[in-house]
Design an enzyme around this catalytic site. Structure first.
Site, PDB file in Angstrom:
ATOM      1  N   ASP A  59       0.852  -1.180   0.000  1.00  0.00           N
ATOM      2  CA  ASP A  59       0.000   0.000   0.000  1.00  0.00           C
ATOM      3  C   ASP A  59       0.898   1.243   0.000  1.00  0.00           C
ATOM      4  OD1 ASP A  59       0.905   0.250   2.577  1.00  0.00           O
ATOM      5  OD2 ASP A  59      -0.995  -0.199   3.530  1.00  0.00           O
ATOM      6  N   SER A  60       0.315   2.403  -0.219  1.00  0.00           N
ATOM      7  CA  SER A  60       1.113   3.583  -0.554  1.00  0.00           C
ATOM      8  C   SER A  60       1.602   4.379   0.635  1.00  0.00           C
ATOM      9  CB  SER A  60       0.266   4.526  -1.422  1.00  0.00           C
ATOM     10  OG  SER A  60      -0.782   5.071  -0.642  1.00  0.00           O
ATOM     11  N   GLY A  61       1.067   4.109   1.817  1.00  0.00           N
ATOM     12  CA  GLY A  61       1.341   4.956   2.969  1.00  0.00           C
ATOM     13  C   GLY A  61       0.246   5.981   3.193  1.00  0.00           C
ATOM     14  N   GLY A  62      -0.662   6.120   2.231  1.00  0.00           N
ATOM     15  CA  GLY A  62      -1.729   7.108   2.350  1.00  0.00           C
ATOM     16  C   GLY A  62      -2.621   6.876   3.552  1.00  0.00           C
ATOM     17  N   PHE A  63      -2.950   5.617   3.829  1.00  0.00           N
ATOM     18  CA  PHE A  63      -3.833   5.342   4.966  1.00  0.00           C
ATOM     19  C   PHE A  63      -3.145   5.682   6.283  1.00  0.00           C
ATOM     20  CE2 PHE A  63      -5.735   2.693   8.286  1.00  0.00           C
ATOM     21  CZ  PHE A  63      -7.063   3.077   8.155  1.00  0.00           C
ATOM     22  N   ASP A 111      -2.529   8.538  -1.970  1.00  0.00           N
ATOM     23  CA  ASP A 111      -3.790   9.276  -1.919  1.00  0.00           C
ATOM     24  C   ASP A 111      -4.013   9.810  -0.513  1.00  0.00           C
ATOM     25  OD1 ASP A 111      -4.192   6.792  -0.674  1.00  0.00           O
ATOM     26  OD2 ASP A 111      -6.338   6.833  -1.077  1.00  0.00           O
ATOM     27  N   GLN A 170     -11.691   7.704  -4.272  1.00  0.00           N
ATOM     28  CA  GLN A 170     -12.128   8.261  -2.998  1.00  0.00           C
ATOM     29  C   GLN A 170     -13.413   9.056  -3.206  1.00  0.00           C
ATOM     30  OE1 GLN A 170     -11.023   7.605  -0.052  1.00  0.00           O
ATOM     31  NE2 GLN A 170      -8.886   6.941  -0.233  1.00  0.00           N
ATOM     32  N   GLY A 201     -11.150   4.506   1.443  1.00  0.00           N
ATOM     33  CA  GLY A 201     -11.954   5.387   2.268  1.00  0.00           C
ATOM     34  C   GLY A 201     -13.268   4.798   2.732  1.00  0.00           C
ATOM     35  N   ASP A 206      -8.330  -7.039   1.305  1.00  0.00           N
ATOM     36  CA  ASP A 206      -7.327  -7.239   2.357  1.00  0.00           C
ATOM     37  C   ASP A 206      -7.933  -6.758   3.662  1.00  0.00           C
ATOM     38  OD1 ASP A 206      -5.685  -4.628   3.584  1.00  0.00           O
ATOM     39  OD2 ASP A 206      -6.809  -4.201   1.762  1.00  0.00           O
ATOM     40  N   CYS A 262     -12.042 -28.982   9.029  1.00  0.00           N
ATOM     41  CA  CYS A 262     -11.080 -27.962   8.568  1.00  0.00           C
ATOM     42  C   CYS A 262      -9.702 -28.600   8.433  1.00  0.00           C
ATOM     43  CB  CYS A 262     -11.030 -26.804   9.563  1.00  0.00           C
ATOM     44  SG  CYS A 262      -9.756 -25.562   9.191  1.00  0.00           S
ATOM     45  N   CYS A 288      -6.756 -26.928   8.316  1.00  0.00           N
ATOM     46  CA  CYS A 288      -5.658 -26.030   8.710  1.00  0.00           C
ATOM     47  C   CYS A 288      -4.742 -26.713   9.724  1.00  0.00           C
ATOM     48  CB  CYS A 288      -6.224 -24.728   9.282  1.00  0.00           C
ATOM     49  SG  CYS A 288      -6.691 -24.820  11.034  1.00  0.00           S
ATOM     50  N   CYS A 322      -6.464 -27.185  13.245  1.00  0.00           N
ATOM     51  CA  CYS A 322      -7.558 -28.166  13.340  1.00  0.00           C
ATOM     52  C   CYS A 322      -7.102 -29.595  13.073  1.00  0.00           C
ATOM     53  CB  CYS A 322      -8.684 -27.778  12.374  1.00  0.00           C
ATOM     54  SG  CYS A 322      -9.550 -26.265  12.882  1.00  0.00           S
ATOM     55  N   HIS A 375      -5.383 -20.660  11.437  1.00  0.00           N
ATOM     56  CA  HIS A 375      -6.747 -21.124  11.175  1.00  0.00           C
ATOM     57  C   HIS A 375      -7.557 -20.046  10.446  1.00  0.00           C
ATOM     58  CE1 HIS A 375     -10.750 -22.826  11.656  1.00  0.00           C
ATOM     59  NE2 HIS A 375     -11.113 -21.598  12.005  1.00  0.00           N
TER      60      HIS A 375
END
Length: 377
Positions: A89-93, A143, A194, A221, A271, A309, A311, A314, A340
């Site tokens: 990710d860009s760092g914007g968040f 952004d 956005q 956003g 994500d 499951c 995993c 489990c 899990h």
């Protein structure tokens, strides 16, 4: 290159070809903020639970160990021993989440490190340079992520600046990909839509950024304070204005129910920190909803977290044992819960892809949501 293989209503079954391999969509990207999944999960573990894409954070890796360090060590793939796609990710968040420490200007953002307080400047060019040094498969445009509760005037001004920044990101990425010492000259760029909860601003911005013909388009956003209903309303409005022949990525989302609803609206990249963060606190996902392994009812429960499951947790351990580990603050307990949860998410995405291929997505979604609403067994 993105192939649209099948549509079932608005739901898309696609395939993104990258320099680090093929991504089958819809896909959930497993979040490894500082180049590792929190909870002592290795890249070998990620392969074992069928992870397709790992996501790392531009801001955090810039601060520590430093993107120049990662470049000297051969890029993020080599650094963390992961040969499949990575999205950064860009760092914007982080600029949004570190609101008390930052000043936004046209050239970029001045803010302070959350670790030691030193001054940092990041703009579109800097974000692209950091991500080029990291050599991720997919870079995100820089952004501003305004609060969903911000007033219309602020949102409109912010979106206009984000649009100007996107053009600068595209130009800088083209320059970086042409340099002889660039580790990944095939780095892709996704733009970010956005506009808060204002449909008309969102739609106008979507049409504007579509003209740039990028490798993919994200919706940012959302999941930052608005209701689920508002989020679905914005998706209904904006997704039809993003190109169908490119990946559509809903950033930071979400719960299994959020993902099921968003796929039905045409989203195919996701994500979220939920599976790893909740796992570290003993909250585990099942087909019958989420259960809290700290609850006393599991003290003598010899069943796995979920019957059937596959995993690592489990296959080998009981709810009672994992609860004991969590109560004793043993790292293994957190690790097993995270594995899990990521397995659950990755498996759900496989089921989603199969349902779209078979033209029965709405039936699958309805059945899955009804089952999860029943509560833990």
């Amino acid at each position: 290159m993105y192939e649209l293989l099948k549509k079932d209503g608005m739901a898309k079954r696609g395939r993104l070809h990258t320099v680090h391999g093929v991504i089958e969509t819809p896909v959930f990207m497993n979040v490894g903020t500082a180049a590792a999944i929190k909870g002592a999960v290795s890249t070998d573990d990620l392969r074992g639970i069928r992870t397709q894409v790992e996501l790392s954070n531009t801001y955090h890796l810039h601060v520590r160990p430093g993107d120049e360090v990662v470049k000297k060590l051969g890029g993020l793939h080599r650094f963390m021993n992961w040969d499949k796609p990575i999205l950064t990710d860009s760092g914007g968040f982080q600029v949004f989440s570190l609101a008390s420490l930052r000043k936004i200007r046209e050239e970029g953002v001045h803010f302070h490190s959350h670790i030691d307080g030193h001054k940092i400047f990041m703009g579109p060019e800097e974000s692209m340079q950091i991500q080029s040094n990291l050599a991720s498969t997919i870079a995100m445009a820089f952004d501003e992520c305004p609060p969903s509760t911000a007033d219309r005037k602020y949102i409109a001004s912010s979106v206009e600046r984000t649009a100007r920044w996107l053009k600068r990101c595209k130009d800088e990425m083209a320059r970086l990909n042409a340099l002889p010492d660039t580790i990944n000259p095939h780095q892709m760029l996704f733009g970010i839509n956005q506009g808060g909860v204002y449909e008309d601003i969102r739609i106008a911005h979507a049409e504007q950024i579509t003209e740039l013909d990028l490798d993919g388009y994200a919706i940012g956003g959302l999941a930052v304070g608005e209701s689920h209903e508002e989020m679905y309303r914005i998706l209904d409005a904006v997704v039809p204005h993003l190109p169908e022949n490119r990946p559509t990525y809903l950033m930071g989302v979400g719960t299994p129910a959020n993902i099921l609803e968003a796929v039905d609206r045409g989203v195919d990249f996701f994500d979220c920190v939920y599976p790893s963060r909740n796992g570290r606190h003993g909250h585990v996902y099942t087909n019958y909803g989420k259960l809290n392994l700290f609850n006393a009812r599991y003290e003598l429960d010899e069943r796995p977290i979920e019957e059937g499951c596959g995993c690592p947790a489990c296959r080998s351990y009981s709810r009672a044992y994992i609860r004991h580990l969590l109560k004793a603050k043993e790292m293994l307990g957190m690790r097993l819960c995270v594995l899990h949860n990521l397995w659950f998410y990755n498996t759900m995405m496989e089921e989603i892809r199969a349902a779209i291929e078979n033209g029965e997505y709405k039936t699958y979604k309805k059945r899955k949501l009804e089952k999860m609403a029943q509560g833990p067994q």
